[in-house]
Design a protein around this motif. Structure first.
Motif, PDB file in Angstrom:
ATOM      1  N   ARG A 151     111.132 149.542  78.336  1.00 32.59           N
ATOM      2  CA  ARG A 151     110.215 150.692  78.281  1.00 32.59           C
ATOM      3  C   ARG A 151     110.987 152.003  78.179  1.00 32.59           C
ATOM      4  O   ARG A 151     110.616 152.892  77.419  1.00 32.59           O
ATOM      5  CB  ARG A 151     109.318 150.673  79.519  1.00 32.59           C
ATOM      6  N   LEU A 152     112.080 152.124  78.918  1.00 34.79           N
ATOM      7  CA  LEU A 152     112.921 153.311  78.818  1.00 34.79           C
ATOM      8  C   LEU A 152     113.511 153.450  77.417  1.00 34.79           C
ATOM      9  O   LEU A 152     113.551 154.545  76.856  1.00 34.79           O
ATOM     10  CB  LEU A 152     114.060 153.276  79.841  1.00 34.79           C
ATOM     11  N   GLU A 208     111.150 154.974  75.002  1.00 37.82           N
ATOM     12  CA  GLU A 208     111.010 156.424  75.177  1.00 37.82           C
ATOM     13  C   GLU A 208     112.278 157.184  74.821  1.00 37.82           C
ATOM     14  O   GLU A 208     112.209 158.327  74.369  1.00 37.82           O
ATOM     15  CB  GLU A 208     110.629 156.759  76.624  1.00 37.82           C
ATOM     16  N   VAL A 219     108.460 155.652  84.069  1.00 36.07           N
ATOM     17  CA  VAL A 219     109.035 156.276  82.872  1.00 36.07           C
ATOM     18  C   VAL A 219     108.515 157.703  82.712  1.00 36.07           C
ATOM     19  O   VAL A 219     109.274 158.609  82.344  1.00 36.07           O
ATOM     20  CB  VAL A 219     108.768 155.416  81.620  1.00 36.07           C
TER      21      VAL A 219
END
Length: 141
Positions: free
Chosen positions: A20-21, A24, A129
């Motif tokens: 997920r990081l 982004e 996040v």
């Protein structure tokens, strides 16, 4: 900015956080370090897209002096969490680190976080996040 993701056991939660990081923050925007309590966890987080990985007590203790943000489940602050994989020295180093700590309120390891909404793991990761993005934006000013 250097973000450390700390996980143990099978590394599944850490891998999800890293993935997920990485969505982004594409490579080059931030450095993501996978810090596993064991080699399996570190390997899973590397598969998720971490830039670097290291395993064990010394790796976690050493890197806490260098990272800007540390993330994982709240149990990483608890000595002997993760069925004993997280040593007292690891928990102490994480807790004493000057890094911002963005922790998922997973009610395991004998820690029950109250007044926090019940949500799926994915939702907790999304929330983490979002906080990390805010910390980075404030840091860059």
């Amino acid at each position: 900015m250097i973000i450390a993701v700390v996980d143990g056991q099978g590394g599944g939660i850490g891998k999800s956080i890293v993935e997920r990081l990485r969505t982004e923050f594409p490579k080059g925007n931030v450095r993501i370090i996978a810090l596993g309590t064991n080699a399996v966890a570190t390997g899973q987080m590397l598969k998720g897209g971490a830039d670097d990985g290291a395993t064990g007590e010394n790796a976690i203790v050493h890197n806490m002096k260098q990272v800007d943000i540390v993330t994982g489940v709240i149990g990483i602050l608890n000595a002997n969490a993760m069925m004993g994989e997280l040593t007292p020295a690891m928990a102490s180093a994480i807790g004493a680190s000057s890094a911002e700590k963005v922790l998922l309120p997973i009610n395991r390891c004998g820690i029950h976080v109250v007044s926090v909404e019940e949500a799926s793991l994915g939702r907790h990761i999304d929330n983490a996040v979002s906080v990390i993005k805010k910390v980075i934006a404030e840091h860059r000013g």
